[in-house]
Design a protein around this motif. Sequence first.
Motif, PDB file in Angstrom:
ATOM      1  N   ASP A 159     -30.578  30.538  -0.217  1.00 15.45           N
ATOM      2  CA  ASP A 159     -29.829  29.737  -1.248  1.00 15.45           C
ATOM      3  C   ASP A 159     -29.979  29.157  -2.050  1.00 15.45           C
ATOM      4  OD1 ASP A 159     -31.687  28.533   0.030  1.00 15.45           O
ATOM      5  OD2 ASP A 159     -30.417  26.876   0.240  1.00 15.45           O
ATOM      6  N   ARG A 182     -28.354  26.884   7.965  1.00 16.25           N
ATOM      7  CA  ARG A 182     -29.982  28.399   7.067  1.00 16.25           C
ATOM      8  C   ARG A 182     -31.114  27.692   7.813  1.00 16.25           C
ATOM      9  NH1 ARG A 182     -29.069  24.354   0.789  1.00 16.25           N
ATOM     10  NH2 ARG A 182     -28.076  23.340   3.345  1.00 16.25           N
ATOM     11  N   ASN A 197     -25.583  21.562   0.401  1.00 19.39           N
ATOM     12  CA  ASN A 197     -25.044  21.851   1.390  1.00 19.39           C
ATOM     13  C   ASN A 197     -24.728  21.129   2.468  1.00 19.39           C
ATOM     14  OD1 ASN A 197     -23.155  23.460   2.316  1.00 19.39           O
ATOM     15  ND2 ASN A 197     -24.175  24.472   1.161  1.00 19.39           N
ATOM     16  N   GLN A 200     -23.478  22.810   5.303  1.00 22.66           N
ATOM     17  CA  GLN A 200     -24.805  24.227   5.667  1.00 22.66           C
ATOM     18  C   GLN A 200     -25.737  23.346   6.448  1.00 22.66           C
ATOM     19  OE1 GLN A 200     -25.458  27.811   3.250  1.00 22.66           O
ATOM     20  NE2 GLN A 200     -25.065  29.538   5.046  1.00 22.66           N
TER      21      GLN A 200
END
Length: 370
Positions: A159, A182, A197, A200
């Motif tokens: 990421d 993640r 993010n 996420q």
Amino acid sequence: MFDYKNFSANDFAMDAFFREWVLKPTPDSSAFWKNWLLQNPEKSEVIEKAQKIVITLKNAQEEISEDEIDHAVAQIVAAANQREAQSKPVIRPIWSTTKLIRWAASIIAVVGLTWYAYDYWGNRPSELYTKTVATIVNKSNMVETFNKSSEPMVITLPDGSSVILQPKSRLSYPSQFDDSVRAVVLSGEAFFEVAKNPQQPFLVYANELITKVLGTSFTIKAFANDTQVKVIVKTGKVWVYTAKDAQQPQAIEAITAQATLIPNQQITLLREKLALQKANVSAQMIHDLPSIQTQSFEFKHTPLSEVFEMLESTYHVEIDYDQQLMSACELTASLGDEPLPEKLKLICSVIEATYEVQDGKVVIHGKACN
């Protein structure tokens, strides 16, 4: 009696008094080493390593077979014959006998087995780590990095997040994160700069502690044999959870304790009790942390050479660029907890350049600055 303060693990393992204490302890030797460790607590890790070497060597000596010795003898004799064929004839001394060669070969074989076994067991992940990885990370796309070197190493996650992995530390993560979360698994010490993010969440599983963030920077210390796990926050907000069985997918919902941290705070997990202790980061704690934990990325008319030098020393990476062409370039910017790739992208946008990673090295393509 030797002055043991400057002894390495190998020195201790070769010391007769130390070996006697490990293999056949007496009240006197036990009292001596207990008192010595109380006076030199910083050597406890070295002593533990030396004990493992002594025990492994003893086991190797007991298990070595005649076939292994014969194989070592054959290798020594072959090497000796080759050297003899390439050199002038010499008179062999009386002590160069088959018996002596067998003795030497047995020592070589034992030493080889010792260091192989010690390297294997010393670098082997803990059972808790292995179970957690098996549950959290999909085996089909798992990536695992173990830092065997003596220097920190930087890892860029799928990421774009950056991880500075300290020596003797291990990190497992998927080659591609899924859409919902993640998740990575850590054993050892690492500094994280997590790409932002909110949709996420980023989870770090470290022994019995789970750290959850959306985008921030922090350090985790979670070695397998330590009695504590520590999280020290540099920027942003961090949530931590404990679980009796952190390998279970429902661990977040089945938490036994939790806490929220903000910059310059730390949490300590007492593993035996699964208890959390929250505190502000003291000056001594900051002194003992990696430099990136306190490094400021504030630049005001800073020469590009100084900017790249700071990034190289902080992230332990090599940055290649045309110093003569870009000698007049300067940077005025405030870089916070962005991961290294994001920092490089921002810098390049300011100086109208681009970058790429080649064989672990950052290569900058730019032009002269006015």
